[in-house]
Motif scaffolding. Sequence first.
Motif, mmCIF file in Angstrom:
data_model
loop_
_atom_site.group_PDB
_atom_site.id
_atom_site.type_symbol
_atom_site.label_atom_id
_atom_site.label_comp_id
_atom_site.label_asym_id
_atom_site.label_seq_id
_atom_site.Cartn_x
_atom_site.Cartn_y
_atom_site.Cartn_z
ATOM 1 N N ALA A 124 1.051 -1.552 -0.008
ATOM 2 C CA ALA A 124 0.035 -0.179 0.553
ATOM 3 C C ALA A 124 0.660 1.246 -0.146
ATOM 4 O O ALA A 124 0.634 2.197 -0.327
ATOM 5 C CB ALA A 124 -0.984 -0.279 1.264
ATOM 6 N N ARG A 125 1.904 1.347 0.704
ATOM 7 C CA ARG A 125 2.837 2.975 0.705
ATOM 8 C C ARG A 125 2.926 2.861 -0.382
ATOM 9 O O ARG A 125 3.702 3.721 -0.753
ATOM 10 C CB ARG A 125 4.123 2.154 1.298
ATOM 11 N N LEU A 126 4.019 1.870 -1.253
ATOM 12 C CA LEU A 126 4.457 1.717 -2.694
ATOM 13 C C LEU A 126 3.110 2.098 -4.166
ATOM 14 O O LEU A 126 3.447 3.142 -4.702
ATOM 15 C CB LEU A 126 4.986 0.070 -2.642
ATOM 16 N N MET A 127 2.258 1.470 -3.189
ATOM 17 C CA MET A 127 0.880 2.701 -4.285
ATOM 18 C C MET A 127 0.472 3.885 -4.066
ATOM 19 O O MET A 127 0.427 4.953 -4.849
ATOM 20 C CB MET A 127 -0.393 1.247 -4.003
ATOM 21 N N ARG A 128 0.490 4.065 -2.419
ATOM 22 C CA ARG A 128 0.259 5.698 -2.266
ATOM 23 C C ARG A 128 1.708 6.390 -2.735
ATOM 24 O O ARG A 128 1.305 7.772 -2.895
ATOM 25 C CB ARG A 128 0.536 6.681 -0.511
ATOM 26 N N ALA A 129 3.016 5.562 -3.057
ATOM 27 C CA ALA A 129 3.908 6.578 -3.465
ATOM 28 C C ALA A 129 3.859 6.738 -4.824
ATOM 29 O O ALA A 129 3.700 8.652 -5.017
ATOM 30 C CB ALA A 129 4.986 6.073 -3.080
ATOM 31 N N ASP A 130 3.189 6.274 -5.670
ATOM 32 C CA ASP A 130 3.429 6.215 -7.101
ATOM 33 C C ASP A 130 1.706 7.291 -7.321
ATOM 34 O O ASP A 130 2.242 7.985 -8.071
ATOM 35 C CB ASP A 130 2.520 4.628 -7.806
ATOM 36 N N VAL A 131 0.620 7.413 -6.066
ATOM 37 C CA VAL A 131 -0.398 8.179 -6.249
ATOM 38 C C VAL A 131 0.071 9.686 -6.216
ATOM 39 O O VAL A 131 -0.068 10.747 -6.752
ATOM 40 C CB VAL A 131 -1.750 7.209 -5.281
ATOM 41 N N ILE A 132 1.233 9.399 -5.290
ATOM 42 C CA ILE A 132 2.056 11.518 -4.517
ATOM 43 C C ILE A 132 2.494 11.743 -6.170
ATOM 44 O O ILE A 132 2.625 12.785 -6.184
ATOM 45 C CB ILE A 132 2.572 10.820 -3.282
ATOM 46 N N ASN A 133 3.007 10.832 -6.427
ATOM 47 C CA ASN A 133 4.169 11.093 -7.440
ATOM 48 C C ASN A 133 3.178 11.622 -8.767
ATOM 49 O O ASN A 133 3.575 12.858 -9.260
ATOM 50 C CB ASN A 133 4.711 10.275 -8.104
ATOM 51 N N LEU A 134 2.311 10.983 -8.893
ATOM 52 C CA LEU A 134 0.903 11.308 -10.191
ATOM 53 C C LEU A 134 0.397 12.920 -9.774
ATOM 54 O O LEU A 134 -0.092 13.871 -10.504
ATOM 55 C CB LEU A 134 0.479 10.034 -9.860
ATOM 56 N N ASN A 135 -0.072 13.531 -8.560
ATOM 57 C CA ASN A 135 -1.047 14.256 -8.509
ATOM 58 C C ASN A 135 -0.023 15.357 -8.191
ATOM 59 O O ASN A 135 0.019 16.874 -8.620
ATOM 60 C CB ASN A 135 -1.255 14.223 -6.987
ATOM 61 N N ALA A 136 1.266 15.525 -7.949
ATOM 62 C CA ALA A 136 2.514 16.267 -7.776
ATOM 63 C C ALA A 136 2.949 16.539 -9.405
ATOM 64 O O ALA A 136 2.995 18.090 -9.835
ATOM 65 C CB ALA A 136 4.413 15.639 -7.579
ATOM 66 N N GLU A 137 2.834 15.301 -10.448
ATOM 67 C CA GLU A 137 3.005 15.546 -12.265
ATOM 68 C C GLU A 137 1.706 17.017 -12.159
ATOM 69 O O GLU A 137 1.508 17.497 -13.533
ATOM 70 C CB GLU A 137 2.992 14.164 -12.790
ATOM 71 N N LEU A 138 0.299 16.287 -12.111
ATOM 72 C CA LEU A 138 -0.951 17.069 -12.360
ATOM 73 C C LEU A 138 -0.503 18.208 -11.984
ATOM 74 O O LEU A 138 -1.492 19.091 -12.967
ATOM 75 C CB LEU A 138 -1.937 16.088 -11.699
ATOM 76 N N GLY A 139 -0.617 18.459 -11.147
ATOM 77 C CA GLY A 139 -0.478 19.541 -10.282
ATOM 78 C C GLY A 139 0.233 20.462 -11.035
ATOM 79 O O GLY A 139 0.332 21.790 -11.611
ATOM 80 N N VAL A 140 1.502 20.069 -11.274
ATOM 81 C CA VAL A 140 2.394 20.938 -12.278
ATOM 82 C C VAL A 140 2.024 21.119 -13.522
ATOM 83 O O VAL A 140 1.387 22.473 -14.327
ATOM 84 C CB VAL A 140 4.359 20.253 -12.507
ATOM 85 N N LEU A 141 1.141 20.304 -14.150
ATOM 86 C CA LEU A 141 1.122 19.927 -15.841
ATOM 87 C C LEU A 141 -0.020 21.444 -15.435
ATOM 88 O O LEU A 141 -0.139 22.120 -16.190
ATOM 89 C CB LEU A 141 0.158 18.992 -15.886
#
Length: 150
Positions: A124-141
């Motif tokens: 679950a921690r690994l999956m959350r890290a992926d979600v956080i990374n995607l959220n950051a990329e979406l924020g920048v975009l």
Amino acid sequence: WLAAQATHPPQNARASLSEQAQAQQQNADKLLGKKELLPVELQPYVQTIHRSAQNILDTIRDKPHNEHAAVQFLNRYLTASHRVSDEIIQLTQDGKNSELISRQLTRSKEILARLEYAFAAEHARLMRADVINLNAELGVLDSLLKMDGY
């Protein structure tokens, strides 16, 4: 440059981690092979630990940037899972049915349940890290689109 090095380890470090991940895959499979030697009530724990370990390995194959911490986790806790399983197998194969062995089996069940939880939590921690990374990329975009008037 330093940030790039931190997020993208040198190729030889990556190869080393991949070898470690492969070793952990074999380690997980060996643990599953011990399942049938365990008392029936403990077998589901080993099955679930194996499944979670497989999920972790699948995640790090897909997202190698998560590999280092995940392999360290697997190295520590798969090894511990093997030790517990080996001890249980040894106790039950001796055929002694004392109260002490019964208490140890109960304690082993508790530890295997906690290991089962730890493996699921790591995935679950690994999956959350992926979600956080995607959220950051979406924020920048999103910010870039807004700055450009879109």
